[in-house]
Design a protein around this motif. Structure first.
Motif, PDB file in Angstrom:
ATOM      1  N   ASP A  25      -3.060  -4.589   0.569  1.00 16.51           N
ATOM      2  CA  ASP A  25      -3.887  -4.477  -0.638  1.00 16.51           C
ATOM      3  C   ASP A  25      -3.241  -5.318  -1.740  1.00 16.51           C
ATOM      4  O   ASP A  25      -2.596  -4.790  -2.637  1.00 16.51           O
ATOM      5  CB  ASP A  25      -3.988  -3.004  -1.052  1.00 16.51           C
TER       6      ASP A  25
ATOM      7  N   THR B 179       0.839  -1.205   0.000  1.00 19.18           N
ATOM      8  CA  THR B 179       0.000   0.000   0.000  1.00 19.18           C
ATOM      9  C   THR B 179       0.874   1.256   0.000  1.00 19.18           C
ATOM     10  O   THR B 179       0.945   1.971   1.001  1.00 19.18           O
ATOM     11  CB  THR B 179      -0.948   0.012   1.219  1.00 19.18           C
TER      12      THR B 179
ATOM     13  N   ILE C   2      -7.538  -5.567   2.209  1.00 13.93           N
ATOM     14  CA  ILE C   2      -8.374  -4.936   1.185  1.00 13.93           C
ATOM     15  C   ILE C   2      -8.493  -5.891  -0.003  1.00 13.93           C
ATOM     16  O   ILE C   2      -7.487  -6.231  -0.632  1.00 13.93           O
ATOM     17  CB  ILE C   2      -7.776  -3.591   0.717  1.00 13.93           C
TER      18      ILE C   2
END
Length: 490
Positions: free
Chosen positions: A260, A184, A299
Motif C-alpha cells: 500500500d 501495510t 493497493i
C-alpha cells in the motif's frame, strides 16, 4: 497523458546509475531529468527517492557535479544524524525491559513516540505521556503511534479492519501461508492478533516499512526498516537475509506480497522495487511450483491503472473498494463520487477472487469475475467497464464507456464534463499558445542557448542558489527604498 508529460520529471532507472548514486538519509538517491514528451530537456540530477518535497529531504546533486571531500564528509555526518536514535537490537532490548515493568510504570511518550524506561521519565516531564500502557495496546502499535500523513513520503492511511479481514480471509481461501506486508502495518499486526486468538489459520508475516518506529515492537524476523522507492534495507545484509529467508516457500508455504504505497509516489520506482522482490522470490521458489510470477496485491487508486499496467501488464484491477480508518474521504458505504477510489491490482486471476455479496458485489457470468453491483456489463465493449463504482454509459462516437456525468463534445471530439473549457489544450505554452513546448522553454522569453550554456558552465548548484537568494534580498531592499521615498514625499 503519460507520467513524464504530466510531471515534467522522468526518473531514470538503470543498474549503472543506481550503483553509483549518492545517498541521503533515506538510502541511495534516484536519478531524475526534466523531460517534455519523453525527451530530456536539461541536466540529470540526483534527489531523494522517498521524499518529493524538498522540505522533507533537501538532497540535490547534478549527475556530473564534482563534490568536494569536505562536502562528502558533511553529507555522511548528516546522514548519520538523521538515522533512528537506536538500532533494531537496542529497541528490542528496551522492549524486553519495558514489558517486564509493572503496569503503573509502563509509559509512552506521545511527543517522542517512544516507549519510556523509568530512568528516562525526568527527561520527558514536559511532554505528553500515555500512562499504564497495556499489553493490548502494545499489540496494536499502529493505534499507539501517530500516523505519518505526508502523502508523498509516508502516507500512513491505515486500512480499516473491514478491508484487513477481507484480505486475510481471501489469502487463507487462496492457500497463502506467508504474507509479505510492504507498507501495510495494520495488516501485519492483525495477522499476529488473529494468530494469538487461535480462531483462524496461522499465517506468517514480515513487515517492510520506512517507519522505523515499528522497530520498538517487532523482532528482527518480523520487521525490516525498508524504503520501497529504492529497495533499500537500512540494516543492510542482515535485513536482506531476513527477507530472502521469508520468501523461501518451505513445506509448501505459499507467499503473497501485499503493498500500500503512498499515493503521491512515482509508480516506476515502486514497480522497479517490487520486480526485485519478485525476482528474489523466483530464485527461492521450489521447482515443483509452476507459478512464474510472485503473487502480488498492489493497493492504489483506480486512476493509476494505466501506469501500473504499463509496468505490470499481467495485473488486473479488482472492483473491491479499500477503505481507510484515518482518511476523511476513503470510507466504505459512501455512494456516487464520494466512494473510495482505492482498488486492488493483482496478477492473480480475477475469477478466483470472491468479493463479498453483503458489501454490494456480484458475479458477472460474462466477464467471469466479481464486480460492483452498479458496474453493468456493456455488450458493445464486452466488459463491465466502470472504474469508480458508478454505472458508466457507452458513447457510440467515442466507441467506449464513459462516466455518467460526461457528455460528448463535438468541438473537442471526445467526452468530457458538461461545463468543461471547450477546446482548451491539455498542455502547452501559456505565453504563445504553442503545444510543442512549456512556458519555461518559450522562445519568446528564453535566454539564447549559447548564453545559457556559458552560464551553466560557470555556475554550480550552490552558486545558483546563492544568486537566487541575492536576487530576493535585492528585490526586498528596493521595496523598502520605495516605501521610504513615499513617506518623505508625504
Amino acid at each position: 497523458m503519460s507520467e513524464e508529460e504530466t510531471l515534467g520529471i522522468e526518473v531514470i532507472l538503470n543498474e549503472e546509475g543506481l550503483e553509483k548514486a549518492p545517498s541521503c538519509p533515506h538510502g541511495p538517491t534516484l536519478l531524475f531529468v526534466k523531460a517534455s514528451k519523453g525527451v530530456e530537456q536539461g541536466r540529470r540530477f540526483y534527489a531523494c527517492s522517498a521524499c518529493r518535497d524538498r522540505r522533507d529531504c533537501n538532497f540535490f546533486q547534478w549527475e556530473d557535479e564534482k563534490v568536494s571531500e569536505v562536502r562528502l564528509l558533511a553529507r555522511e555526518e548528516n546522514n548519520k544524524i538523521k538515522q533512528p536514535p537506536y538500532t533494531h537490537q537496542e529497541y528490542l532490548s528496551r522492549y524486553r525491559q519495558f514489558i517486564s515493568l509493572p503496569l503503573a510504570q509502563k509509559r509512552f511518550c506521545r511527543d517522542c513516540q517512544l516507549l519510556l524506561l523509568p530512568d528516562e521519565w525526568t527527561m520527558h516531564t514536559a511532554h505528553q505521556i500515555l500512562a499504564d500502557v497495556s499489553l493490548a495496546q502494545l499489540r496494536r502499535p499502529s493505534q499507539l503511534l501517530h500516523p505519518l500523513e505526508n502523502k508523498k513520503t509516508n502516507a500512513q492511511y491505515l486500512f480499516a479492519d473491514r478491508s484487513c479481514h477481507f484480505l486475510l480471509d481471501l489469502f487463507a481461501n487462496l492457500g497463502f501461508v506467508k504474507v509479505l506486508c510492504v507498507g501495510t502495518p495494520r495488516l501485519h499486526e492483525l495477522i499476529k492478533m488473529r494468530n494469538s486468538a487461535g480462531n483462524n489459520q496461522v499465517m506468517k508475516s514480515l513487515l517492510l516499512d520506512i517507519d522505523f518506529r515499528y522497530s520498538q515492537f517487532y523482532q528482527e524476523g518480523e520487521f525490516c526498516h525498508y524504503n520501497m522507492f529504492n529497495h533499500h534495507f537500512f540494516s543492510g545484509k542482515s535485513a536482506e537475509d531476513v527477507c530472502r529467508t521469508f520468501l523461501l516457500e518451505e513445506n509448501r508455504e505459499r507467499v503473497v506480497m501485499v503493498t500500500d504505497p503512498p499515493f503521491g509516489g512515482l509508480v516506476k520506482p515502486l514497480a522497479h522495487s517490487f520486480n526485485k522482490i519478485g525476482a528474489e522470490w523466483k530464485i527461492q521458489k521450489k521447482p515443483e511450483n509452476c507459478i512464474q510470477e510472485m503473487p502480488m496485491f498492489w493497493i492504489f487508486p483506480y486512476f493509476f491503472e494505466s501506469r501500473i499496467k504499463e509496468c505490470f501488464p499481467t495485473f488486473t484491477m479488482l472492483d473491491y473498494q479499500v477503505d481507510y480508518e484515518n482518511h476523511a474521504l476513503y470510507k466504505h458505504g459512501k455512494t456516487g463520487r464520494r466512494q473510495s477510489p482505492v482498488r486492488i491490482f493483482t496478477n492473480l486471476s480475477p475469477g478466483d477472487i470472491v468479493l463479498p455479496a453483503v458489501e454490494g458485489y456480484r458475479f458477472c457470468s460474462l466477464c467471469q469475475r466479481y464486480v460492483s453491483s452498479e458496474n453493468k456489463h456493456c455488450d458493445i465493449c464486452s466488459a463491465c467497464t466502470s472504474k469508480d463504482g458508478r454505472g458508466w454509459k457507452h458513447c457510440s462516437l467515442c466507441n467506449t464507456c464513459v462516466k455518467p456525468s460526461w457528455v460528448h463534445c463535438s468541438a473537442c471530439n471526445h467526452c468530457a464534463l458538461r461545463d468543461h473549457s471547450c477546446g482548451r489544450l491539455p498542455a502547452g505554452c501559456f505565453i504563445c499558445g504553442s503545444t510543442d513546448h512549456k512556458r519555461r522553454a518559450c522562445p519568446s522569453t528564453a535566454v539564447p542557448q549559447q548564453n545559457k550554456q556559458r552560464k551553466g558552465k560557470k555556475r554550480n548548484g550552490l552558486q545558483e542558489k546563492a544568486m537566487a537568494q541575492k536576487s530576493t534580498l535585492t528585490h526586498t531592499s528596493r521595496r523598502k527604498k520605495c516605501k521610504l521615498k513615499k513617506k518623505k514625499s508625504k
